[in-house]
Design a protein around this motif. Structure first.
Motif, PDB file in Angstrom:
ATOM      1  N   ASP A  22       5.415   5.738  -6.321  1.00 50.86           N
ATOM      2  CA  ASP A  22       5.540   7.145  -5.940  1.00 50.86           C
ATOM      3  C   ASP A  22       6.855   7.471  -5.243  1.00 50.86           C
ATOM      4  O   ASP A  22       7.488   8.492  -5.510  1.00 50.86           O
ATOM      5  CB  ASP A  22       4.366   7.555  -5.033  1.00 50.86           C
ATOM      6  CG  ASP A  22       3.037   7.447  -5.748  1.00 50.86           C
ATOM      7  OD1 ASP A  22       3.028   7.516  -6.992  1.00 50.86           O
ATOM      8  OD2 ASP A  22       2.007   7.273  -5.068  1.00 50.86           O
ATOM      9  N   THR A  23       7.266   6.611  -4.339  1.00 51.51           N
ATOM     10  CA  THR A  23       8.453   6.889  -3.515  1.00 51.51           C
ATOM     11  C   THR A  23       9.686   6.109  -3.937  1.00 51.51           C
ATOM     12  O   THR A  23      10.805   6.470  -3.557  1.00 51.51           O
ATOM     13  CB  THR A  23       8.166   6.577  -2.040  1.00 51.51           C
ATOM     14  OG1 THR A  23       7.918   5.173  -1.899  1.00 51.51           O
ATOM     15  CG2 THR A  23       6.954   7.352  -1.546  1.00 51.51           C
ATOM     16  N   GLY A  24       9.489   5.053  -4.704  1.00 48.30           N
ATOM     17  CA  GLY A  24      10.626   4.216  -5.083  1.00 48.30           C
ATOM     18  C   GLY A  24      11.035   3.242  -3.994  1.00 48.30           C
ATOM     19  O   GLY A  24      12.036   2.521  -4.133  1.00 48.30           O
ATOM     20  N   MET A  25      10.265   3.215  -2.900  1.00 49.39           N
ATOM     21  CA  MET A  25      10.572   2.297  -1.802  1.00 49.39           C
ATOM     22  C   MET A  25      10.469   0.848  -2.275  1.00 49.39           C
ATOM     23  O   MET A  25       9.525   0.474  -2.970  1.00 49.39           O
ATOM     24  CB  MET A  25       9.610   2.513  -0.637  1.00 49.39           C
ATOM     25  CG  MET A  25       9.807   1.540   0.519  1.00 49.39           C
ATOM     26  SD  MET A  25       8.511   1.674   1.771  1.00 49.39           S
ATOM     27  CE  MET A  25       7.079   1.048   0.865  1.00 49.39           C
ATOM     28  N   SER A  26      11.452   0.039  -1.907  1.00 46.27           N
ATOM     29  CA  SER A  26      11.482  -1.352  -2.326  1.00 46.27           C
ATOM     30  C   SER A  26      11.449  -2.271  -1.109  1.00 46.27           C
ATOM     31  O   SER A  26      12.145  -2.026  -0.116  1.00 46.27           O
ATOM     32  CB  SER A  26      12.744  -1.639  -3.150  1.00 46.27           C
ATOM     33  OG  SER A  26      12.785  -2.991  -3.557  1.00 46.27           O
TER      34      SER A  26
ATOM     35  N   PRO B 227       4.848  -8.643  -6.931  1.00 43.56           N
ATOM     36  CA  PRO B 227       3.443  -8.335  -6.609  1.00 43.56           C
ATOM     37  C   PRO B 227       3.201  -6.827  -6.536  1.00 43.56           C
ATOM     38  O   PRO B 227       4.108  -6.052  -6.215  1.00 43.56           O
ATOM     39  CB  PRO B 227       3.259  -8.986  -5.236  1.00 43.56           C
ATOM     40  CG  PRO B 227       4.619  -8.941  -4.615  1.00 43.56           C
ATOM     41  CD  PRO B 227       5.575  -9.144  -5.740  1.00 43.56           C
ATOM     42  N   GLY B 228       1.952  -6.433  -6.827  1.00 44.55           N
ATOM     43  CA  GLY B 228       1.548  -5.055  -6.599  1.00 44.55           C
ATOM     44  C   GLY B 228       1.249  -4.849  -5.127  1.00 44.55           C
ATOM     45  O   GLY B 228       1.384  -5.781  -4.320  1.00 44.55           O
ATOM     46  N   LYS B 229       0.799  -3.666  -4.770  1.00 43.47           N
ATOM     47  CA  LYS B 229       0.577  -3.368  -3.353  1.00 43.47           C
ATOM     48  C   LYS B 229      -0.486  -4.272  -2.741  1.00 43.47           C
ATOM     49  O   LYS B 229      -0.296  -4.815  -1.638  1.00 43.47           O
ATOM     50  CB  LYS B 229       0.163  -1.903  -3.185  1.00 43.47           C
ATOM     51  CG  LYS B 229       0.015  -1.483  -1.728  1.00 43.47           C
ATOM     52  CD  LYS B 229      -0.224   0.007  -1.590  1.00 43.47           C
ATOM     53  CE  LYS B 229      -0.283   0.398  -0.116  1.00 43.47           C
ATOM     54  NZ  LYS B 229      -0.461   1.866   0.065  1.00 43.47           N
ATOM     55  N   GLU B 230      -1.592  -4.444  -3.426  1.00 41.40           N
ATOM     56  CA  GLU B 230      -2.674  -5.289  -2.907  1.00 41.40           C
ATOM     57  C   GLU B 230      -2.198  -6.714  -2.671  1.00 41.40           C
ATOM     58  O   GLU B 230      -2.499  -7.326  -1.633  1.00 41.40           O
ATOM     59  CB  GLU B 230      -3.847  -5.282  -3.890  1.00 41.40           C
ATOM     60  CG  GLU B 230      -5.013  -6.155  -3.475  1.00 41.40           C
ATOM     61  CD  GLU B 230      -6.120  -6.190  -4.510  1.00 41.40           C
ATOM     62  OE1 GLU B 230      -6.974  -7.101  -4.434  1.00 41.40           O
ATOM     63  OE2 GLU B 230      -6.131  -5.312  -5.409  1.00 41.40           O
TER      64      GLU B 230
END
Length: 231
Positions: free
Chosen positions: A136-140, A89-92
């Motif tokens: 942007d941050t690569g946070m998973s 999923p995307g952020k939304e």
């Protein structure tokens, strides 16, 4: 069955069950060959309290072709090796999944973004892993859940949901509870319940007293011999 359904690339030798009856095994734990060998060769000689990380747990009769689902406890160890049952999923969409409480009706697939809807529609009912990666941050963020016919659910406890929502910079006010306000509200409810109970009991006691007080005045008209009018 599990390797084929999830597209799992890990060897079966890395998993064990603590249940002696293989037909009743509920959980599968991720470990290493050395630990597994020690456990399986000493089942009768020692009692195990905790061994390995819970990787899969039984989920019978839920419309899936597999009797097991991914366990959240071990998802960081297993999800990177799963190919077939991963939704991205995307952020939304990830926020919508995380912000839906377990006790509420899970969000319907039709309410997600178009691209994510197509990915869900192509996935059969059953256990899934949701993997979100911030560009942007690569946070998973990796969590597990269930893809139903028309809905999506996340199997994540409240504290973990809060943690992931904060990482994503989301509003968490709906999840946070002021303990002092909560206690104050509970005390108020208990006080009102006690007052209502006392009022109800008082009314019942009053009815009894009134009925006991209704004495027939005629009982007081007692004639004593000798009191007759001799005039």
């Amino acid at each position: 069955e599990i390797k084929e359904y999830f597209g799992l690339s890990l060897s079966a030798n890395l998993f064990l069950t603590r249940c002696r009856d293989e037909t009743k095994k509920k959980n599968l734990y991720f470990t290493n060959p050395a630990v597994k060998e020690v456990v399986e060769n000493n089942r009768e000689r020692m009692r195990l309290i905790n061994t390995g990380v819970k990787a899969f747990t039984r989920a019978d009769n839920k419309g899936s072709n597999c009797d097991y689902r991914i366990a959240q406890e071990g998802c960081l160890s297993t999800v990177p090796f799963i190919k077939n049952r991963v939704l991205r999923p995307g952020k939304e969409d990830m926020l919508k999944i995380l912000q839906s409480s377990e006790i509420q009706k899970p969000p319907e697939i039709r309410h997600f973004t178009e691209d994510f809807r197509h990915a869900c529609d192509a996935m059969e009912t059953g256990s899934v892993a949701y993997v979100y990666k911030e560009a942007d941050t690569g946070m998973s963020i990796e969590i597990v859940g269930w893809k139903g016919k028309d809905t999506l659910r996340a199997y994540v406890v409240k504290n973990e949901r809060l943690h992931y929502l904060r990482l994503m910079g989301a509003d968490t006010s709906m999840w946070e509870v002021n303990k002092f306000e909560e206690k104050k509200e509970k005390d108020k409810e208990r006080k009102e319940a006690r007052e209502n109970r006392d009022s109800s009991q008082g009314g019942e006691n009053g009815d009894v007293e009134n009925s006991n007080g209704d004495v027939d005045d005629t009982n007081g008209d007692i004639k004593v011999p000798g009191d007759e009018d001799h005039s």
